[in-house]
Design an enzyme around this catalytic site. Structure first.
Site, PDB file in Angstrom:
ATOM      1  N   GLU A  14       0.707  -1.305   0.060  1.00  0.00           N
ATOM      2  CA  GLU A  14       0.069   0.339  -0.052  1.00  0.00           C
ATOM      3  C   GLU A  14       0.849   1.122   0.002  1.00  0.00           C
ATOM      4  O   GLU A  14       1.712   1.313   0.725  1.00  0.00           O
ATOM      5  CB  GLU A  14      -0.891   0.133   1.321  1.00  0.00           C
ATOM      6  CG  GLU A  14      -1.866   1.062   1.217  1.00  0.00           C
ATOM      7  CD  GLU A  14      -1.620   2.302   2.148  1.00  0.00           C
ATOM      8  OE1 GLU A  14      -1.258   3.227   1.701  1.00  0.00           O
ATOM      9  OE2 GLU A  14      -1.774   2.060   3.416  1.00  0.00           O
ATOM     10  N   CYS A  52      -2.608   8.214   3.746  1.00  0.00           N
ATOM     11  CA  CYS A  52      -2.426   7.857   2.596  1.00  0.00           C
ATOM     12  C   CYS A  52      -3.542   7.865   1.683  1.00  0.00           C
ATOM     13  O   CYS A  52      -3.614   7.786   0.578  1.00  0.00           O
ATOM     14  CB  CYS A  52      -2.029   6.459   2.544  1.00  0.00           C
ATOM     15  SG  CYS A  52      -3.149   5.376   3.694  1.00  0.00           S
TER      16      CYS A  52
END
Length: 678
Positions: free
Chosen positions: A258, A297
């Site tokens: 990720e 994020c």
């Protein structure tokens, strides 16, 4: 104040940093806070300890045992939240940020504890999907199962969420029965260290289930096997370096990434200034720019609005940003703290300068802003910076450069297809959001942009009071994304657990599948019930225990009485000629629910006993119509048992109705709650 000596937890012992340790700074003051790292860590001993001690201990527990363990760990962490809050202020995070990181991480553990008890069996093997018929007579079948990997999970986490970032990986890992070695980013590892210490000191975890590396991993990744897994959160550059290592590739070691994500939000063309959706849009963007100082994020990096609304968006967003107080997160009134370090500050300013080559900065001056309760020149502070790109089609850097801080770029679109195209220019993101009250807009975006984004978040006046926000990954939903976002996937309920398990196809007879899966499969051996199963408590019942009822005749009077009593006078039950014209019926037929009612009458034990309640009926199918003059009988089999609490458990029964010719009439699964004691 003495410097923090941030330790690792390796092979059951706390190991202090050595001379190779790296210095850690206080994000707010810029001063040295502590140090972490020990190049002498015996990484092979850590791997052995996880594989040989932690793994077997976890795999000896059932999913329900592990779920109870997660719940206890979450409760233990919850008792020490204040200590975690107090320490986290040094990362630059505000109290509101702590709620996302610390409370959010603990909440994620609680969710996985609940899902483990509710959605997974009290067993060691997880059954994935339905039985597949591989033979005509049912003597050879197929089934997919999942079993725990017999290795170790190495978690490499980012600096922005030192608690949530660990727990969102750790919860599904432990639930899968796999031990973990956690390597937090060094800049904030002191917060992770405290969380790990709380869990270790609780005595809840088996030895070897959890270890911590504060500092570098050394050559640990070169010592992994096909049974191990790496789960990484961080930059695309680091992810590429790690996942392309020859040892990782050669051994097909699972690598979940990720990474960078140019997340976008789209303002629907229906959401003009003055509508609830416009106000919601501005509020969402402001929150995503300033929460954790933009170090998320999932934060919004690209703001896509209709050309006619761009100026209004900039004006409204700037009006909110100017009221955002920046400074020491412990100072009263501060709403946005510092970046995690001065090196991160330099990186954000460098990336903002790249964005400025294609966009005009319309709000925020990094050389001229105020901080409250802190020295803005020493701490890692930057102001929110809003850019406007007038020509997003010709631009490239706004679509491929992420300033990991409070930096976003506004751009206009002509029509919805153009908006979708701009959103997809990010080449894969964790999340894209759409603020609209028009379901057709939502449908078009889902179809046109879904393949480029791991999550699509739609919000409007109907859902905004209860919505969780653009930037909030939830444990119930998948977190990850294609392309630039890493191509990985985390969370998503039980889906997240499956990343740490091996799916295996098994083939064999019904008895073989029943034994492996712990669920009775039609065609497997039936065990005669020593007494009516409704008189036997949860623990006394055996999988496969079966009763066969006597038959009951179905009369025309039964059909007509049921129709009159319930009001269900559908023509197939009442009109012979009309029923015959229907290709599914030979003439008037019995109601399906009449058959279910009669079936219950055939197998139910009426006296008080261990059966407490009928809680559901699943997978009902009617295979063959029943006419007046036919008869039905029931086979009732214990298919599966699942403990639910300290007093009772759920029994899933497989029920089949057959007629006088032994032809299958109906099939379903009955759920009851049964007491543990009679």
């Amino acid at each position: 104040m003495s410097l923090l000596e941030v330790k690792s937890y390796a092979a059951g012992k706390w190991v202090a940093p050595d001379a190779t340790a790296r210095s850690i700074e206080n994000a707010v003051t810029g001063e040295a806070l502590g140090r972490a790292g020990n190049d002498a860590l015996d990484v092979q001993a850590m791997l052995d300890y996880a594989r040989d001690t932690g793994g077997p201990a976890l795999r000896a527990l059932t999913f329900h045992d592990r779920a109870r363990m997660l719940k206890a760990l979450a409760a233990a962490l919850g008792k020490h939240k204040q200590a975690l809050y107090d320490l986290s202020f040094a990362t630059g995070a505000t109290q509101a940020d702590h709620m996302i990181d610390i409370d959010g991480g603990i909440g994620t553990m609680f969710v996985y504890a609940s899902k483990g008890r509710r959605e997974m069996p009290d067993a060691h093997i997880y059954v994935d999907g339905e039985v597949e018929q591989l033979s005509r007579d049912g003597s050879f079948l197929g089934q997919h199962i999942a079993t725990s990997l017999q290795g170790v999970a190495v978690h490499i986490n980012a600096f922005n969420f030192p608690v949530w970032g660990m727990l969102e990986k750790l919860a599904p890992t432990l639930l899968a029965g796999v031990p973990a070695i956690v390597k937090p980013a060094t800049a904030t590892c002191y917060v992770t260290e405290l969380a790990v210490k709380i869990m270790i000191d609780s005595g809840i975890l088996p030895a070897g289930a959890l270890q911590l590396v504060s500092g570098g991993l050394g050559d640990m990744l070169d010592r992994l096997t096909c049974q191990d897994i790496v789960s990484f959160t961080g930059s695309a550059q680091t992810a590429f370096k790690l996942r392309s290592a020859p040892h990782i590739i050669r051994n097909s070691i699972r690598f979940v990434a990720e990474q960078d994500s140019l997340n976008a939000t789209i303002l629907g063309h229906d959401a003009v200034a003055g509508t609830p959706e416009f106000d919601l849009f501005v509020k969402e963007v402001h929150r995503e720019m300033t929460t954790k100082a933009g170090q998320k994020c999932t934060a919004i990096r690209r703001i896509i609005a209709p050309h006619a609304q761009v100026d209004a968006v900039i004006e409204a967003l700037s009006a909110r940003l100017v009221k955002t107080v920046i400074g020491n997160p412990q100072a009263e009134g501060v709403r946005m703290g510092a970046l995690v370090s001065n090196s991160q500050k330099s990186d954000v300013l460098e990336k903002a300068a790249i964005i400025a080559t294609e966009a005009e900065r319309v709000f925020g001056d990094p050389d001229n802003f105020e901080t409250q309760g802190a020295d803005g020149g020493k701490g890692a502070f930057v102001p929110p910076m809003l850019f406007h790109c007038a020509n997003p089609d010709a631009a490239t850097r706004i679509h491929d450069t992420e300033a990991f801080g409070p930096v976003s770029t506004v751009m206009g679109y002509r029509d919805l297809d153009h908006a979708i195209s701009l959103a997809n220019r990010g080449e894969g993101s964790l999340v894209a959001s759409v603020i609209t009250h028009d379901p057709k807009i939502a449908q078009e975006v889902a179809s046109g942009a879904g393949a480029f984004h791991g999550r699509l978040y739609f919000n409007n006046r109907d859902s905004m009071k209860e919505s969780t926000g653009h930037g909030s990954p939830l444990p119930h939903m998948v977190h990850g994304g294609p392309g630039r976002a890493g191509g990985g996937e985390e969370l998503g309920g039980v889906r997240g657990v499956m990343h740490y398990m091996q799916r295996t196809a098994i083939q064999g007879s019904p008895d073989i599948l029943t034994q492996i899966s712990g669920k009775w499969v039609p065609g497997a051996t039936e065990k005669p019930a020593p007494a009516h199963p409704f008189t036997r408590n949860f623990h006394e019942l055996d999988i496969g225990e079966t009763i066969h009822t006597d038959p009951r005749d179905i009369t025309l009077a039964d059909i007509e009485h049921f129709a009159e009593f319930t009001g269900d006078t559908f023509y197939a039950h009442m009109d012979e000629d009309a029923a015959k014209r229907n290709p599914f019926f030979p003439g008037r037929v019995a109601h399906g629910y009449l058959l279910l009612s009669f079936a219950a009458g055939l197998f139910v034990e009426p006296n008080e006993g261990p059966v407490l309640a009928n809680t559901g009926l699943d997978s009902l199918r009617f295979m063959k119509p029943v006419e007046a003059g036919d008869s039905i009988k029931v086979r009732l089999t214990v298919k599966h048992k699942t403990p639910r609490n300290d007093d009772y458990g759920e029994v899933r029964w497989h029920a089949t109705l057959t007629n006088q010719n032994d032809e299958l009439v109906a099939e379903y699964e009955l759920l009851t709650m049964n007491a543990y004691e009679t």
